[in-house]
Write a protein that holds these residues in place. Structure first.
Motif, PDB file in Angstrom:
ATOM      1  N   LEU A 105      -9.942  -3.082 -31.386  1.00  0.00           N
ATOM      2  CA  LEU A 105     -10.216  -3.602 -30.442  1.00  0.00           C
ATOM      3  C   LEU A 105      -9.921  -2.857 -28.993  1.00  0.00           C
ATOM      4  CD1 LEU A 105     -11.339  -6.756 -29.784  1.00  0.00           C
ATOM      5  CD2 LEU A 105      -8.936  -7.424 -29.607  1.00  0.00           C
ATOM      6  N   VAL A 106     -10.806  -3.018 -27.965  1.00  0.00           N
ATOM      7  CA  VAL A 106     -10.506  -2.140 -27.013  1.00  0.00           C
ATOM      8  C   VAL A 106     -10.364  -2.970 -25.880  1.00  0.00           C
ATOM      9  CG1 VAL A 106     -11.954  -0.560 -25.416  1.00  0.00           C
ATOM     10  CG2 VAL A 106     -12.088  -0.617 -27.999  1.00  0.00           C
ATOM     11  N   PHE A 107      -9.554  -2.548 -24.873  1.00  0.00           N
ATOM     12  CA  PHE A 107      -9.295  -3.586 -23.628  1.00  0.00           C
ATOM     13  C   PHE A 107      -9.799  -2.701 -22.434  1.00  0.00           C
ATOM     14  CE2 PHE A 107      -5.310  -6.247 -24.063  1.00  0.00           C
ATOM     15  CZ  PHE A 107      -5.884  -6.942 -25.522  1.00  0.00           C
ATOM     16  N   HIS A 108     -10.489  -3.392 -21.659  1.00  0.00           N
ATOM     17  CA  HIS A 108     -10.757  -3.087 -20.283  1.00  0.00           C
ATOM     18  C   HIS A 108      -9.703  -2.431 -19.268  1.00  0.00           C
ATOM     19  CE1 HIS A 108     -12.986  -3.623 -16.407  1.00  0.00           C
ATOM     20  NE2 HIS A 108     -11.869  -4.187 -16.044  1.00  0.00           N
ATOM     21  N   ASN A 109      -9.875  -1.589 -18.613  1.00  0.00           N
ATOM     22  CA  ASN A 109      -9.139  -1.050 -17.380  1.00  0.00           C
ATOM     23  C   ASN A 109      -9.755  -1.242 -16.075  1.00  0.00           C
ATOM     24  OD1 ASN A 109      -8.282   1.672 -19.533  1.00  0.00           O
ATOM     25  ND2 ASN A 109      -7.310  -0.283 -19.555  1.00  0.00           N
ATOM     26  N   ILE A 110      -9.271  -1.501 -15.079  1.00  0.00           N
ATOM     27  CA  ILE A 110      -9.384  -1.876 -13.583  1.00  0.00           C
ATOM     28  C   ILE A 110      -9.511  -0.423 -12.850  1.00  0.00           C
ATOM     29  CG2 ILE A 110      -9.129  -2.849 -11.566  1.00  0.00           C
ATOM     30  CD1 ILE A 110      -7.289  -4.929 -12.808  1.00  0.00           C
ATOM     31  N   ASN A 111     -10.734  -0.337 -12.265  1.00  0.00           N
ATOM     32  CA  ASN A 111     -11.033   0.838 -11.498  1.00  0.00           C
ATOM     33  C   ASN A 111     -10.644   0.352 -10.048  1.00  0.00           C
ATOM     34  OD1 ASN A 111     -11.703   2.859  -9.891  1.00  0.00           O
ATOM     35  ND2 ASN A 111     -13.714   2.929 -10.532  1.00  0.00           N
ATOM     36  N   PHE A 112      -9.471   0.838  -9.554  1.00  0.00           N
ATOM     37  CA  PHE A 112      -8.856   0.215  -8.279  1.00  0.00           C
ATOM     38  C   PHE A 112      -9.303   1.260  -7.093  1.00  0.00           C
ATOM     39  CE2 PHE A 112      -5.422  -0.980 -11.419  1.00  0.00           C
ATOM     40  CZ  PHE A 112      -5.299  -2.058 -11.121  1.00  0.00           C
ATOM     41  N   ASN A 113     -10.257   2.122  -7.374  1.00  0.00           N
ATOM     42  CA  ASN A 113     -10.962   2.700  -6.303  1.00  0.00           C
ATOM     43  C   ASN A 113     -11.494   2.143  -5.564  1.00  0.00           C
ATOM     44  OD1 ASN A 113      -9.799   5.444  -7.458  1.00  0.00           O
ATOM     45  ND2 ASN A 113     -11.777   5.761  -8.207  1.00  0.00           N
ATOM     46  N   GLY A 114     -11.077   2.110  -4.082  1.00  0.00           N
ATOM     47  CA  GLY A 114     -12.046   1.348  -2.976  1.00  0.00           C
ATOM     48  C   GLY A 114     -11.347  -0.064  -2.753  1.00  0.00           C
ATOM     49  N   ILE A 115     -10.063  -0.452  -3.407  1.00  0.00           N
ATOM     50  CA  ILE A 115      -9.700  -1.710  -3.212  1.00  0.00           C
ATOM     51  C   ILE A 115      -9.213  -1.964  -1.789  1.00  0.00           C
ATOM     52  CG2 ILE A 115      -7.085  -0.925  -3.782  1.00  0.00           C
ATOM     53  CD1 ILE A 115      -6.733  -3.809  -4.772  1.00  0.00           C
ATOM     54  N   GLY A 116      -9.809  -3.064  -1.219  1.00  0.00           N
ATOM     55  CA  GLY A 116      -9.688  -3.391   0.208  1.00  0.00           C
ATOM     56  C   GLY A 116     -10.870  -3.350   0.800  1.00  0.00           C
ATOM     57  N   GLU A 117     -11.841  -2.699   0.256  1.00  0.00           N
ATOM     58  CA  GLU A 117     -13.234  -2.642   0.980  1.00  0.00           C
ATOM     59  C   GLU A 117     -14.002  -3.824   0.636  1.00  0.00           C
ATOM     60  OE1 GLU A 117     -15.193   0.746  -1.108  1.00  0.00           O
ATOM     61  OE2 GLU A 117     -13.941   2.135  -0.035  1.00  0.00           O
ATOM     62  N   GLU A 118     -14.907  -4.180   1.621  1.00  0.00           N
ATOM     63  CA  GLU A 118     -15.596  -5.431   1.461  1.00  0.00           C
ATOM     64  C   GLU A 118     -16.659  -5.414   0.173  1.00  0.00           C
ATOM     65  OE1 GLU A 118     -19.027  -8.284   3.975  1.00  0.00           O
ATOM     66  OE2 GLU A 118     -18.325  -6.294   4.687  1.00  0.00           O
ATOM     67  N   GLY A 119     -16.012  -6.763  -0.631  1.00  0.00           N
ATOM     68  CA  GLY A 119     -16.871  -6.928  -2.106  1.00  0.00           C
ATOM     69  C   GLY A 119     -16.262  -6.299  -3.028  1.00  0.00           C
ATOM     70  N   TRP A 120     -15.068  -5.341  -2.874  1.00  0.00           N
ATOM     71  CA  TRP A 120     -14.371  -4.932  -3.966  1.00  0.00           C
ATOM     72  C   TRP A 120     -13.987  -5.758  -5.132  1.00  0.00           C
ATOM     73  CZ3 TRP A 120      -9.750  -5.105  -6.709  1.00  0.00           C
ATOM     74  CH2 TRP A 120      -9.622  -4.349  -7.594  1.00  0.00           C
ATOM     75  N   THR A 121     -13.393  -6.938  -4.641  1.00  0.00           N
ATOM     76  CA  THR A 121     -12.829  -7.724  -5.862  1.00  0.00           C
ATOM     77  C   THR A 121     -13.980  -8.647  -6.659  1.00  0.00           C
ATOM     78  OG1 THR A 121     -11.007  -8.525  -4.450  1.00  0.00           O
ATOM     79  CG2 THR A 121     -11.698 -10.201  -6.020  1.00  0.00           C
ATOM     80  N   ALA A 122     -15.176  -8.811  -5.898  1.00  0.00           N
ATOM     81  CA  ALA A 122     -16.143  -9.290  -6.665  1.00  0.00           C
ATOM     82  C   ALA A 122     -16.703  -8.450  -7.523  1.00  0.00           C
ATOM     83  CB  ALA A 122     -17.159  -9.853  -5.686  1.00  0.00           C
ATOM     84  N   VAL A 157      -0.508  -0.935  -3.256  1.00  0.00           N
ATOM     85  CA  VAL A 157      -0.915  -2.206  -3.641  1.00  0.00           C
ATOM     86  C   VAL A 157       0.013  -2.809  -4.694  1.00  0.00           C
ATOM     87  CG1 VAL A 157      -2.696  -3.420  -5.019  1.00  0.00           C
ATOM     88  CG2 VAL A 157      -3.363  -1.415  -3.351  1.00  0.00           C
ATOM     89  N   ALA A 158       0.695  -4.037  -4.205  1.00  0.00           N
ATOM     90  CA  ALA A 158       1.584  -4.580  -4.871  1.00  0.00           C
ATOM     91  C   ALA A 158       1.117  -5.168  -6.335  1.00  0.00           C
ATOM     92  CB  ALA A 158       2.540  -5.797  -4.094  1.00  0.00           C
ATOM     93  N   VAL A 159       1.931  -5.551  -7.359  1.00  0.00           N
ATOM     94  CA  VAL A 159       1.396  -5.961  -8.584  1.00  0.00           C
ATOM     95  C   VAL A 159       0.963  -7.391  -8.318  1.00  0.00           C
ATOM     96  CG1 VAL A 159       2.131  -6.547 -10.838  1.00  0.00           C
ATOM     97  CG2 VAL A 159       3.325  -4.675  -9.690  1.00  0.00           C
ATOM     98  N   ASP A 160       1.335  -8.142  -7.279  1.00  0.00           N
ATOM     99  CA  ASP A 160       0.966  -9.617  -7.179  1.00  0.00           C
ATOM    100  C   ASP A 160       0.009  -9.435  -5.926  1.00  0.00           C
ATOM    101  OD1 ASP A 160       3.103  -8.849  -5.341  1.00  0.00           O
ATOM    102  OD2 ASP A 160       3.565 -11.076  -5.348  1.00  0.00           O
ATOM    103  N   ASP A 161      -0.824  -8.193  -5.371  1.00  0.00           N
ATOM    104  CA  ASP A 161      -1.762  -8.657  -4.429  1.00  0.00           C
ATOM    105  C   ASP A 161      -2.477  -9.578  -4.384  1.00  0.00           C
ATOM    106  OD1 ASP A 161      -3.989  -7.476  -3.009  1.00  0.00           O
ATOM    107  OD2 ASP A 161      -2.617  -5.906  -2.332  1.00  0.00           O
ATOM    108  N   PRO A 162      -2.987 -10.221  -3.365  1.00  0.00           N
ATOM    109  CA  PRO A 162      -3.857 -11.346  -3.741  1.00  0.00           C
ATOM    110  C   PRO A 162      -5.406 -10.912  -4.016  1.00  0.00           C
ATOM    111  CG  PRO A 162      -2.977 -11.269  -1.340  1.00  0.00           C
ATOM    112  CD  PRO A 162      -2.027 -10.346  -2.332  1.00  0.00           C
ATOM    113  N   ARG A 163      -5.744  -9.668  -3.682  1.00  0.00           N
ATOM    114  CA  ARG A 163      -6.851  -9.280  -3.869  1.00  0.00           C
ATOM    115  C   ARG A 163      -7.256  -9.094  -5.255  1.00  0.00           C
ATOM    116  NH1 ARG A 163      -6.165  -4.413   0.476  1.00  0.00           N
ATOM    117  NH2 ARG A 163      -4.414  -4.340  -0.360  1.00  0.00           N
ATOM    118  N   LEU A 164      -6.169  -9.282  -6.033  1.00  0.00           N
ATOM    119  CA  LEU A 164      -6.296  -9.057  -7.665  1.00  0.00           C
ATOM    120  C   LEU A 164      -6.270 -10.486  -8.294  1.00  0.00           C
ATOM    121  CD1 LEU A 164      -3.752  -6.229  -8.011  1.00  0.00           C
ATOM    122  CD2 LEU A 164      -6.275  -6.041  -7.888  1.00  0.00           C
ATOM    123  N   ASP A 165      -5.982 -11.525  -7.473  1.00  0.00           N
ATOM    124  CA  ASP A 165      -5.916 -12.892  -8.044  1.00  0.00           C
ATOM    125  C   ASP A 165      -7.198 -13.146  -8.765  1.00  0.00           C
ATOM    126  OD1 ASP A 165      -3.310 -13.192  -7.208  1.00  0.00           O
ATOM    127  OD2 ASP A 165      -3.842 -14.495  -5.589  1.00  0.00           O
TER     128      ASP A 165
END
Length: 361
Positions: A105-122, A157-165
């Motif tokens: 079974l394989v797990f997905h990993n988040i690409n954090f590059n660009g976090i904070g840019e418009e539309g990054w979370t979506a 970027v904190a672990v509980d950063d709201p942009r990751l919610d």
């Protein structure tokens, strides 16, 4: 009389020679003279799921040798947490489907590059959804979140950063777990002196040492993680390495009572459990439905230590890496009903994409 003086002189010389001998702690590895029953194990009593493994080239590698090594251990399913995302993850899931569809079974990993840019979370949420459709069975968060991940303005970027919610919430909707590793053992932040229990690991691996605020205090990082857990009660979080509280099971117990959406795995901290067999067994009895088998690094011969701690009542046996644990361990002698839960039943419940037909009832 002369013979007596000569003998005394020899004894003094021998004592002086012994006193002058210096030995580094790293080299001191005495053979125990203790004679007690021993039951070394090379194979788990029941088939098991390893929820914490890393296979970086699974997209192109032949899986035959890997499954053969797993068979010798009685490992039925390996969870590869290093799945990446997008085309790299799809290459892994395609290779698994073609050659060993039930074993990985394989797990997905988040690409954090660009976090904070418009539309990054979506975009991050959309990538997660796509990867789950391609076969990803969960999300793995590496320790870089909180330590080295920075946003587009250069801020930590904190672990509980709201942009990751929205990502954590989506995992809850998709009913996939988040396995997260936050920070490192607390002593890595402490002074490197004779009182630091991780002294040997730090001096042999100096890159693991951190200053008290590098990049934040240990307590700050762990608090961020716990706030994130509480903020998303409908998402199941697998707290890697027993949340770095394997050395304080009373504290971990309080945390698990306070946050029913977390489960734990003991990758790389089995030595902590083996040195407190009575306390650890009581913990396993209480939280038997919330503990998963995890190893971390793929070194097949090291699994023997895990099996021996979990299954036997052996006394005073060594860990396989002295710089991780210079002490001796004792077996927990867990009963079969708890062993089955830790080895596979809990994983089958928390990871629904695992094929259950290859496990006993």
């Amino acid at each position: 009389m002369l013979r007596t003086y000569a003998l005394a002189g020899c004894l003094l010389c021998s004592a002086a020679a012994i006193a002058q001998q210096k030995m580094d702690f790293e080299k001191y590895d005495p053979v125990s003279t203790l004679k007690v029953p021993e039951h070394p194990l090379s194979r788990a009593k029941f088939p098991f799921v390893d929820v914490h493994n890393h296979q970086w080239n699974m997209g192109s590698a032949s899986l035959g040798n890997l499954t053969s090594a797993m068979d010798k251990l009685n490992m039925r399913v390996m969870v590869n947490l290093s799945g990446g995302n997008g085309s790299g993850l799809k290459a892994m899931t395609d290779n698994i489907k073609a050659s060993a569809p039930k074993r990985f079974l394989v797990f997905h990993n988040i690409n954090f590059n660009g976090i904070g840019e418009e539309g990054w979370t979506a975009k991050a949420v959309a990538q997660l959804e796509q990867d789950v459709r391609e076969g990803a069975g969960g999300l793995k968060v590496f320790k870089n979140l909180g330590l080295s991940v920075k946003d587009n303005k250069g801020n930590r970027v904190a672990v509980d950063d709201p942009r990751l919610d929205a990502i954590w919430a989506k995992c809850g909707e998709l009913k996939i777990p988040v396995l997260i590793h936050t920070a490192d053992p607390k002593p890595f932040w402490d002074p490197v002196d004779e009182h630091n229990e991780r002294w040997l690991e730090i001096v042999t691996h100096p890159g693991r040492k951190r200053g008290p605020d590098n990049p934040a205090p240990w307590e700050t990082l762990i608090a961020e993680q716990h706030r994130m857990f509480k903020k998303h009660p409908k998402t199941t979080f697998i707290d890697a390495h027993f949340g770095w509280y394997a050395n304080d099971l009373a504290k971990l117990s309080r945390l698990m009572d306070d946050m029913p959406n977390i489960v734990v795995e003991f990758g790389a901290v089995i030595a902590e459990l083996g040195r407190q067999p009575k306390t650890a067994r009581a913990f396993f009895e209480k939280y038997q439905d919330r503990i998963l088998f995890g190893k971390d690094s793929w070194v097949p011969e090291e699994y023997a230590t895990y099996f021996r701690v979990l299954e036997t009542a052996d006394e005073y046996f060594p860990y396989h890496k002295k710089y991780h644990a210079f002490w001796r361990m004792y077996g927990l002698n867990l009963p079969d009903n708890i062993l089955k839960k830790v080895y596979y039943k809990n994983a089958l419940r928390i990871l629904p994409k695992i094929d259950k037909t290859q496990f006993p009832d």
